[in-house]
Design a protein around this motif. Structure first.
Motif, short mmCIF file in Angstrom:
data_model
loop_
_atom_site.label_atom_id
_atom_site.label_comp_id
_atom_site.label_asym_id
_atom_site.label_seq_id
_atom_site.Cartn_x
_atom_site.Cartn_y
_atom_site.Cartn_z
N HIS A 42 0.86 -1.18 0.00
CA HIS A 42 0.00 0.00 0.00
C HIS A 42 0.90 1.23 0.00
O HIS A 42 1.82 1.33 0.82
N VAL A 43 0.64 2.14 -0.91
CA VAL A 43 1.35 3.42 -0.93
C VAL A 43 0.34 4.52 -1.22
O VAL A 43 -0.70 4.29 -1.84
N SER A 44 0.68 5.72 -0.74
CA SER A 44 -0.15 6.89 -1.06
C SER A 44 0.77 8.07 -1.29
O SER A 44 1.90 8.11 -0.78
N ALA A 45 0.28 9.02 -2.06
CA ALA A 45 1.05 10.23 -2.34
C ALA A 45 0.10 11.39 -2.55
O ALA A 45 -0.95 11.24 -3.20
N GLN A 46 0.50 12.52 -2.02
CA GLN A 46 -0.26 13.75 -2.25
C GLN A 46 0.04 14.21 -3.68
O GLN A 46 1.19 14.14 -4.13
N THR A 47 -0.97 14.64 -4.39
CA THR A 47 -0.81 15.17 -5.75
C THR A 47 -1.35 16.59 -5.76
O THR A 47 -1.91 17.06 -4.77
N VAL A 53 -3.73 6.65 -4.21
CA VAL A 53 -3.44 5.43 -3.47
C VAL A 53 -3.26 4.30 -4.47
O VAL A 53 -4.05 4.17 -5.41
N VAL A 54 -2.20 3.51 -4.27
CA VAL A 54 -1.96 2.34 -5.10
C VAL A 54 -1.71 1.15 -4.17
O VAL A 54 -0.87 1.23 -3.27
N ASP A 55 -2.46 0.09 -4.38
CA ASP A 55 -2.33 -1.14 -3.59
C ASP A 55 -2.03 -2.32 -4.50
O ASP A 55 -2.37 -2.31 -5.68
N VAL A 56 -1.47 -3.36 -3.89
CA VAL A 56 -1.42 -4.67 -4.51
C VAL A 56 -2.12 -5.61 -3.54
O VAL A 56 -1.80 -5.64 -2.34
N TRP A 57 -3.10 -6.34 -4.04
CA TRP A 57 -3.90 -7.27 -3.25
C TRP A 57 -3.67 -8.70 -3.74
O TRP A 57 -3.38 -8.91 -4.92
N GLU A 58 -3.85 -9.65 -2.85
CA GLU A 58 -3.72 -11.07 -3.21
C GLU A 58 -4.65 -11.43 -4.37
O GLU A 58 -4.31 -12.24 -5.21
#
Length: 99
Positions: A42-47, A53-58
């Protein structure tokens, strides 16, 4: 049958602040979801438009299950839900390991 392929999930939250984001995580922890089941990265960034938000899920099923907890928490914090982009993962690199 559960889809077992990993997925990348991308959210763009227009006008979302880092303070709102932090509150969402506090609420998730309070609801017992400090480590959401099936979430790998899980990562997030202010734009300039809000927060990404970008996630990788199973798999997509795990993400959809988590959405049942996440959506009411977003609403509680005044965040308009946006439609995520869910894509089957093609390639994953983490440090020195290729998955």
């Amino acid at each position: 049958m559960e889809n077992m392929k990993k997925v990348m999930v991308q959210f763009d939250f227009p006008n979302m602040t880092s303070k709102q984001y932090d509150q969402v995580w506090q609420d998730l922890r309070a609801a017992g979801h400090e480590n959401p089941k099936g979430l790998i990265h899980h990562v997030s960034a202010q734009t300039d438009k809000g927060l990404k938000v970008v996630d990788v899920w199973e798999n997509a099923d795990k993400f959809n299950e988590f959405g049942q907890t996440l959506m009411p928490i977003l609403a509680k914090n005044g965040i308009t839900p946006t439609q995520p982009i869910v894509s089957p993962l093609h390639y994953e690199y983490s440090g020195n390991q290729v998955h």
